[in-house]
Design an enzyme around this catalytic site. Structure first.
Site, PDB file in Angstrom:
ATOM      1  N   LYS A  38       0.784  -1.101   0.084  1.00  0.00           N
ATOM      2  CA  LYS A  38       0.097  -0.053   0.018  1.00  0.00           C
ATOM      3  C   LYS A  38       1.002   1.119   0.020  1.00  0.00           C
ATOM      4  O   LYS A  38       2.198   1.297   0.322  1.00  0.00           O
ATOM      5  CB  LYS A  38      -0.976   0.100   1.343  1.00  0.00           C
ATOM      6  CG  LYS A  38      -0.285  -0.052   2.618  1.00  0.00           C
ATOM      7  CD  LYS A  38      -1.091  -0.184   3.676  1.00  0.00           C
ATOM      8  CE  LYS A  38      -0.384  -0.148   5.097  1.00  0.00           C
ATOM      9  NZ  LYS A  38      -1.289  -0.645   6.245  1.00  0.00           N
ATOM     10  N   ARG A 142     -10.758   0.422  14.457  1.00  0.00           N
ATOM     11  CA  ARG A 142     -10.227   1.192  13.065  1.00  0.00           C
ATOM     12  C   ARG A 142     -11.034   0.883  12.045  1.00  0.00           C
ATOM     13  O   ARG A 142     -11.844   1.503  11.482  1.00  0.00           O
ATOM     14  CB  ARG A 142      -8.830   1.264  12.892  1.00  0.00           C
ATOM     15  CG  ARG A 142      -8.163   1.929  12.061  1.00  0.00           C
ATOM     16  CD  ARG A 142      -6.705   1.943  11.677  1.00  0.00           C
ATOM     17  NE  ARG A 142      -6.194   0.589  11.165  1.00  0.00           N
ATOM     18  CZ  ARG A 142      -4.795   0.388  10.340  1.00  0.00           C
ATOM     19  NH1 ARG A 142      -4.281   1.376  10.402  1.00  0.00           N
ATOM     20  NH2 ARG A 142      -4.881  -0.878   9.979  1.00  0.00           N
ATOM     21  N   TYR A 263      17.458  29.929  10.162  1.00  0.00           N
ATOM     22  CA  TYR A 263      16.082  30.596  10.317  1.00  0.00           C
ATOM     23  C   TYR A 263      16.116  30.457  11.970  1.00  0.00           C
ATOM     24  O   TYR A 263      16.333  29.448  12.566  1.00  0.00           O
ATOM     25  CB  TYR A 263      14.872  30.024   9.889  1.00  0.00           C
ATOM     26  CG  TYR A 263      14.660  30.317   8.515  1.00  0.00           C
ATOM     27  CD1 TYR A 263      14.434  31.776   8.139  1.00  0.00           C
ATOM     28  CD2 TYR A 263      14.826  29.454   7.378  1.00  0.00           C
ATOM     29  CE1 TYR A 263      14.031  32.046   6.681  1.00  0.00           C
ATOM     30  CE2 TYR A 263      14.338  29.721   6.274  1.00  0.00           C
ATOM     31  CZ  TYR A 263      13.996  30.853   5.873  1.00  0.00           C
ATOM     32  OH  TYR A 263      13.904  31.142   4.388  1.00  0.00           O
ATOM     33  N   MET A 311      13.237  24.862   3.675  1.00  0.00           N
ATOM     34  CA  MET A 311      12.363  24.258   2.525  1.00  0.00           C
ATOM     35  C   MET A 311      13.338  23.468   1.500  1.00  0.00           C
ATOM     36  O   MET A 311      13.036  22.108   1.389  1.00  0.00           O
ATOM     37  CB  MET A 311      11.569  25.286   1.839  1.00  0.00           C
ATOM     38  CG  MET A 311      10.753  24.564   0.719  1.00  0.00           C
ATOM     39  SD  MET A 311       9.732  25.654  -0.191  1.00  0.00           S
ATOM     40  CE  MET A 311       8.781  26.490   0.988  1.00  0.00           C
TER      41      MET A 311
HETATM   42  C1  LIG Z   1      -0.558  -1.490   7.005  1.00  0.00           C
HETATM   43  C2  LIG Z   1      -0.940  -2.890   7.348  1.00  0.00           C
HETATM   44  C3  LIG Z   1      -0.257  -4.345   7.300  1.00  0.00           C
HETATM   45  C4  LIG Z   1       1.137  -4.089   7.140  1.00  0.00           C
HETATM   46  O1  LIG Z   1       1.754  -3.855   8.335  1.00  0.00           O
HETATM   47  P1  LIG Z   1       3.110  -3.456   8.636  1.00  0.00           P
HETATM   48  O2  LIG Z   1       3.227  -2.890  10.133  1.00  0.00           O
HETATM   49  O3  LIG Z   1       3.945  -2.347   7.780  1.00  0.00           O
HETATM   50  O4  LIG Z   1       3.859  -4.852   8.400  1.00  0.00           O
HETATM   51  C5  LIG Z   1      -1.051  -5.445   7.570  1.00  0.00           C
HETATM   52  N1  LIG Z   1      -2.155  -5.425   7.751  1.00  0.00           N
HETATM   53  C6  LIG Z   1      -2.900  -4.307   7.495  1.00  0.00           C
HETATM   54  C7  LIG Z   1      -4.505  -4.345   7.829  1.00  0.00           C
HETATM   55  C8  LIG Z   1      -2.493  -3.204   7.340  1.00  0.00           C
HETATM   56  O5  LIG Z   1      -3.114  -2.111   7.490  1.00  0.00           O
END
Ligand SMILES: *Cc1c(COP(=O)(O)O)cnc(C)c1O
Length: 379
Positions: A38, A142, A263, A311
């Site tokens: 992802k 979540r 800065y 920046m």
């Molecule tokens: C992002 C995610 C993972 C992978 O998590 P890592 O800690 O990066 O290994 C696995 N399962 C779900 C549901 C996630 O959201």
């Protein structure tokens, strides 16, 4: 070719990513290991990363968004056609998206009763029980079905008997080995699994793998560990480092004791010395919370960051570095053999996940490794 005029360079080692996947797979009690790609593979490039992992033998990939899944299916399509590659979408199926999942051969992770109903209705009306994953929330609040919601659904024959590809949950505290939530979630998930005994189960992401075999279930689901971040902060990092990032010196100046740098004049020289100014800043992803913290390296010599991150510029104290090395255009290591992603994360007050996602927004990218597809711009 990497843009020879770029002021920063990001190198991504695809062989190291593939090796990290093998290390994790070899831990798996049941030998099954997916890969989470992802967020454009945590900023490193979903297409080249997934191609390297597919070549290494990975057959199941997780993305977050439907659009990421469609792009990944296209990226893997021609080379891995017929290899049985599965792509699952963690955010699940929103209303009216089921047809797109089917058209692109994507597996939704169903996160609530509405998503389950949407998917089952679509499958009924198209006469095919297409693969889908059931996500039960065991305490993170979540995404995922609440346990009571799951219990209600499973009373319906069509949910209990559906050929689910996988049932999964996600641990909230796996990077803290002794956190009581780990065992609580594992126990709640055991009750879920007992109601779907024929369905493969997945519990562990990167850190969960290192909580031991009790947490492995049937399939591991790592992300960040593939990219070299330490998934088990209580021990030496078992993963290989994947990224190197460097930038150039623009200017070097000698300044006197008591003079200010940057800065806000937040840094004052304690003695006469030298400041080098580098071509990297928060616009490249080096967030400003790194001001005055951490050390970069020039040919192994330490360059402490002093003053605010600007920046497009970082100032470092180069007083202790041989003058012969300090010239405009010299390359300075931000990440590499002397500084890991985890170290930089500590300096910035964040986690390795976020450092990776911020990296190299402008840097010229080079992919290294046996299956490297060549080089790309910052994309
Ligand atoms: C992002 C995610 C993972 C992978 O998590 P890592 O800690 O990066 O290994 C696995 N399962 C779900 C549901 C996630 O959201």
């Amino acid at each position: 070719m990497t843009d020879p005029l770029a002021a920063s360079r990001l190198t991504i080692d695809l062989d190291a990513i593939a090796e990290n996947w093998r290390i994790l797979r070899d831990q798996a009690t049941h030998g099954q290991c997916a890969a989470v790609v992802k967020g454009n593979a945590y900023g490193l490039g979903a297409a080249p990363v997934a191609q390297a992992l597919a070549a290494a033998g990975c057959r199941l990939f997780f993305v977050a968004h439907l659009a990421e899944g469609i792009a990944l299916r296209a990226a893997l399509g021609s080379t891995f056609e017929g290899a049985g590659i599965e792509i699952a979408v963690l955010n699940g199926v929103l209303p009216h998206q089921a047809a797109a999942f089917a058209a692109h051969d994507l597996i939704p992770v169903l996160n609530d009763a509405g998503q389950v109903a949407e998917w089952l209705a679509w499958c009924r009306s198209h006469g095919a029980a297409r693969p889908a994953i059931l996500h039960v929330d065991t305490g993170m609040n979540r995404l995922g079905l609440r346990p009571a919601e799951f219990d209600d659904l499973i009373e319906h024959g069509d949910v209990a008997e559906y050929p689910w590809r996988l049932v999964m949950t996600h641990l909230a505290c796996a990077d803290d080995r002794d956190h009581p939530m780990n065992q609580e979630q594992r126990q709640r998930f055991a009750a879920v699994r007992a109601r779907l005994p024929a369905v493969p189960a997945s519990l562990a992401a990167s850190s969960g793998v290192f909580l031991g075999p009790d947490f492995h279930a049937d399939l591991l689901r790592p992300g960040v560990a593939l990219y070299g971040v330490n998934p088990a902060p209580w021990m030496a990092n078992p993963m290989r480092q994947v990224v190197e990032l460097s930038t150039q010196i623009l200017q070097v100046r000698s300044i006197d004791r008591g003079e200010a740098v940057g800065y806000g004049a937040t840094h004052r020289m304690e003695r006469d010395g030298r400041i080098a100014t580098l071509a990297y800043g928060y616009s490249d992803g080096y967030i400003r919370s790194g001001s005055g913290r951490g050390t970069l390296y020039l040919a192994g010599h330490a360059l402490p960051i002093v003053g605010r991150i600007s920046m497009d510029l970082i100032t470092v104290d180069a007083s202790a570095v041989p003058e012969s090395l300090l010239h405009p255009g010299a390359w300075v290591e931000i990440l590499g053999p002397h500084r890991s992603v985890d170290t930089m994360a500590r300096d910035l007050g964040t986690i390795g996940y976020e450092v990776l996602n911020l990296l190299g927004q402008r840097a010229a990218r080079t992919y290294r490794g046996a299956v490297a597809m060549g080089e790309e711009g910052a994309g």
